[in-house]
Design a protein around this motif. Sequence first.
Motif, PDB file in Angstrom:
ATOM      1  N   ARG A   6       0.864  -1.383  -0.011  1.00 37.52           N
ATOM      2  CA  ARG A   6       0.100   0.051   0.089  1.00 37.52           C
ATOM      3  C   ARG A   6       0.876   1.212   0.024  1.00 37.52           C
ATOM      4  O   ARG A   6       2.026   1.292   0.531  1.00 37.52           O
ATOM      5  CB  ARG A   6      -0.689   0.187   1.252  1.00 37.52           C
ATOM      6  CG  ARG A   6      -1.848   1.292   1.182  1.00 37.52           C
ATOM      7  CD  ARG A   6      -2.791   1.069   2.414  1.00 37.52           C
ATOM      8  NE  ARG A   6      -3.672   2.105   2.381  1.00 37.52           N
ATOM      9  CZ  ARG A   6      -4.279   2.850   3.370  1.00 37.52           C
ATOM     10  NH1 ARG A   6      -4.037   2.272   4.696  1.00 37.52           N
ATOM     11  NH2 ARG A   6      -5.021   3.809   3.371  1.00 37.52           N
ATOM     12  N   GLU A  10      -1.120   6.995   0.700  1.00 41.85           N
ATOM     13  CA  GLU A  10      -2.521   6.863   0.363  1.00 41.85           C
ATOM     14  C   GLU A  10      -3.207   7.159   1.699  1.00 41.85           C
ATOM     15  O   GLU A  10      -2.926   6.551   2.717  1.00 41.85           O
ATOM     16  CB  GLU A  10      -2.735   5.598  -0.128  1.00 41.85           C
ATOM     17  CG  GLU A  10      -4.173   5.538  -0.812  1.00 41.85           C
ATOM     18  CD  GLU A  10      -4.325   3.998  -1.207  1.00 41.85           C
ATOM     19  OE1 GLU A  10      -5.482   3.529  -1.162  1.00 41.85           O
ATOM     20  OE2 GLU A  10      -3.580   3.619  -2.230  1.00 41.85           O
ATOM     21  N   ASP A  12      -7.288   8.778   3.184  1.00 39.42           N
ATOM     22  CA  ASP A  12      -8.832   8.939   3.174  1.00 39.42           C
ATOM     23  C   ASP A  12      -9.377  10.173   2.444  1.00 39.42           C
ATOM     24  O   ASP A  12     -10.342  10.615   2.132  1.00 39.42           O
ATOM     25  CB  ASP A  12      -9.652   8.790   4.194  1.00 39.42           C
ATOM     26  CG  ASP A  12      -9.496   7.320   5.058  1.00 39.42           C
ATOM     27  OD1 ASP A  12      -9.476   6.409   3.904  1.00 39.42           O
ATOM     28  OD2 ASP A  12      -9.401   7.187   6.035  1.00 39.42           O
ATOM     29  N   TYR A  13      -8.417  11.113   2.450  1.00 40.00           N
ATOM     30  CA  TYR A  13      -8.549  12.447   1.824  1.00 40.00           C
ATOM     31  C   TYR A  13      -7.627  12.757   0.712  1.00 40.00           C
ATOM     32  O   TYR A  13      -6.609  12.217   0.336  1.00 40.00           O
ATOM     33  CB  TYR A  13      -8.207  13.541   2.964  1.00 40.00           C
ATOM     34  CG  TYR A  13      -8.856  13.069   4.213  1.00 40.00           C
ATOM     35  CD1 TYR A  13     -10.183  13.392   4.271  1.00 40.00           C
ATOM     36  CD2 TYR A  13      -8.315  12.525   5.233  1.00 40.00           C
ATOM     37  CE1 TYR A  13     -10.783  13.093   5.344  1.00 40.00           C
ATOM     38  CE2 TYR A  13      -8.980  11.946   6.349  1.00 40.00           C
ATOM     39  CZ  TYR A  13     -10.210  12.335   6.422  1.00 40.00           C
ATOM     40  OH  TYR A  13     -11.053  11.751   7.568  1.00 40.00           O
ATOM     41  N   ASP A  18      -4.073  12.933  -6.420  1.00 40.23           N
ATOM     42  CA  ASP A  18      -5.055  12.078  -6.873  1.00 40.23           C
ATOM     43  C   ASP A  18      -6.056  12.630  -8.112  1.00 40.23           C
ATOM     44  O   ASP A  18      -6.992  11.913  -8.543  1.00 40.23           O
ATOM     45  CB  ASP A  18      -6.280  11.961  -5.744  1.00 40.23           C
ATOM     46  CG  ASP A  18      -5.562  11.429  -4.305  1.00 40.23           C
ATOM     47  OD1 ASP A  18      -4.751  10.326  -4.608  1.00 40.23           O
ATOM     48  OD2 ASP A  18      -5.608  11.973  -3.249  1.00 40.23           O
ATOM     49  N   ARG A  52     -17.665  15.216   1.519  1.00 39.69           N
ATOM     50  CA  ARG A  52     -17.875  13.605   0.646  1.00 39.69           C
ATOM     51  C   ARG A  52     -18.321  13.984  -0.504  1.00 39.69           C
ATOM     52  O   ARG A  52     -19.492  14.659  -0.740  1.00 39.69           O
ATOM     53  CB  ARG A  52     -18.315  12.868   1.567  1.00 39.69           C
ATOM     54  CG  ARG A  52     -17.560  12.332   2.762  1.00 39.69           C
ATOM     55  CD  ARG A  52     -18.216  10.938   3.380  1.00 39.69           C
ATOM     56  NE  ARG A  52     -17.498  10.847   4.600  1.00 39.69           N
ATOM     57  CZ  ARG A  52     -16.178  10.332   4.872  1.00 39.69           C
ATOM     58  NH1 ARG A  52     -15.420   9.931   3.978  1.00 39.69           N
ATOM     59  NH2 ARG A  52     -15.646   9.858   6.151  1.00 39.69           N
ATOM     60  N   LYS A  54     -20.260  12.018  -4.010  1.00 39.95           N
ATOM     61  CA  LYS A  54     -20.847  10.703  -4.484  1.00 39.95           C
ATOM     62  C   LYS A  54     -19.947  10.140  -5.263  1.00 39.95           C
ATOM     63  O   LYS A  54     -19.235  10.547  -6.305  1.00 39.95           O
ATOM     64  CB  LYS A  54     -22.282  11.189  -5.433  1.00 39.95           C
ATOM     65  CG  LYS A  54     -22.976  10.201  -5.918  1.00 39.95           C
ATOM     66  CD  LYS A  54     -24.300  10.955  -6.532  1.00 39.95           C
ATOM     67  CE  LYS A  54     -25.357   9.567  -7.042  1.00 39.95           C
ATOM     68  NZ  LYS A  54     -26.132  10.182  -7.568  1.00 39.95           N
ATOM     69  N   ALA A  55     -20.055   8.624  -5.308  1.00 38.72           N
ATOM     70  CA  ALA A  55     -18.976   7.892  -5.899  1.00 38.72           C
ATOM     71  C   ALA A  55     -17.519   8.002  -5.958  1.00 38.72           C
ATOM     72  O   ALA A  55     -16.897   7.782  -6.840  1.00 38.72           O
ATOM     73  CB  ALA A  55     -19.744   7.864  -7.252  1.00 38.72           C
ATOM     74  N   ALA A  56     -17.240   8.860  -4.968  1.00 35.75           N
ATOM     75  CA  ALA A  56     -15.587   8.936  -4.719  1.00 35.75           C
ATOM     76  C   ALA A  56     -15.258   8.366  -3.624  1.00 35.75           C
ATOM     77  O   ALA A  56     -16.168   8.212  -2.527  1.00 35.75           O
ATOM     78  CB  ALA A  56     -15.543  10.685  -4.544  1.00 35.75           C
ATOM     79  N   LYS A  57     -13.989   7.924  -3.692  1.00 34.98           N
ATOM     80  CA  LYS A  57     -13.335   6.941  -2.460  1.00 34.98           C
ATOM     81  C   LYS A  57     -13.017   7.971  -1.495  1.00 34.98           C
ATOM     82  O   LYS A  57     -12.905   7.697  -0.101  1.00 34.98           O
ATOM     83  CB  LYS A  57     -12.367   6.078  -2.943  1.00 34.98           C
ATOM     84  CG  LYS A  57     -12.879   4.801  -3.490  1.00 34.98           C
ATOM     85  CD  LYS A  57     -11.482   4.171  -4.060  1.00 34.98           C
ATOM     86  CE  LYS A  57     -12.148   2.747  -4.975  1.00 34.98           C
ATOM     87  NZ  LYS A  57     -11.017   2.125  -5.420  1.00 34.98           N
ATOM     88  N   LYS A  58     -12.439   9.143  -1.729  1.00 35.40           N
ATOM     89  CA  LYS A  58     -11.689  10.058  -0.864  1.00 35.40           C
ATOM     90  C   LYS A  58     -12.734  11.394  -0.831  1.00 35.40           C
ATOM     91  O   LYS A  58     -13.329  11.771  -1.666  1.00 35.40           O
ATOM     92  CB  LYS A  58     -10.316  10.687  -1.447  1.00 35.40           C
ATOM     93  CG  LYS A  58      -9.410   9.061  -1.455  1.00 35.40           C
ATOM     94  CD  LYS A  58      -7.979   9.788  -1.659  1.00 35.40           C
ATOM     95  CE  LYS A  58      -7.037   8.557  -2.031  1.00 35.40           C
ATOM     96  NZ  LYS A  58      -5.695   9.074  -2.006  1.00 35.40           N
TER      97      LYS A  58
END
Length: 116
Positions: A6, A10, A12-13, A18, A52, A54-58
């Motif tokens: 990993r 990397e 969560d933000y 990115d 946050r 929609k449809a985004a991981k971060k």
Amino acid sequence: MSKETRDPYEGDYLGSDDLPPDKTVDVEISEIIPANSIKDATGRLIDKKILRFKAAKKALILNKTNWRILKAIHGPKEGAWIGKTVPLAVRVLPNAFGEEQVPVVRIMPPKGALLP
């Protein structure tokens, strides 16, 4: 058998790595998390609001500049921002944080928008 490693940076933000360089990415706001309600990887509370998408991981930690731009383009009522689309892009600050040429994530205002 190989193990995937990993990326140590990397998280969560969103960061400048990115997003694609020289392009704008449109994202839809799905949630606004209040300041001091989520902890970072070190266990410290994040003292800024978090968006946050929609449809985004971060998610995006909302700094003062991005908050002002968001407020200017979508109004002062944060609840009304849910469902709104914002364009994100990487911009380079010439001198910031004691360094030169610092890439940052910015919410991009429409051309001609009056910002505070």
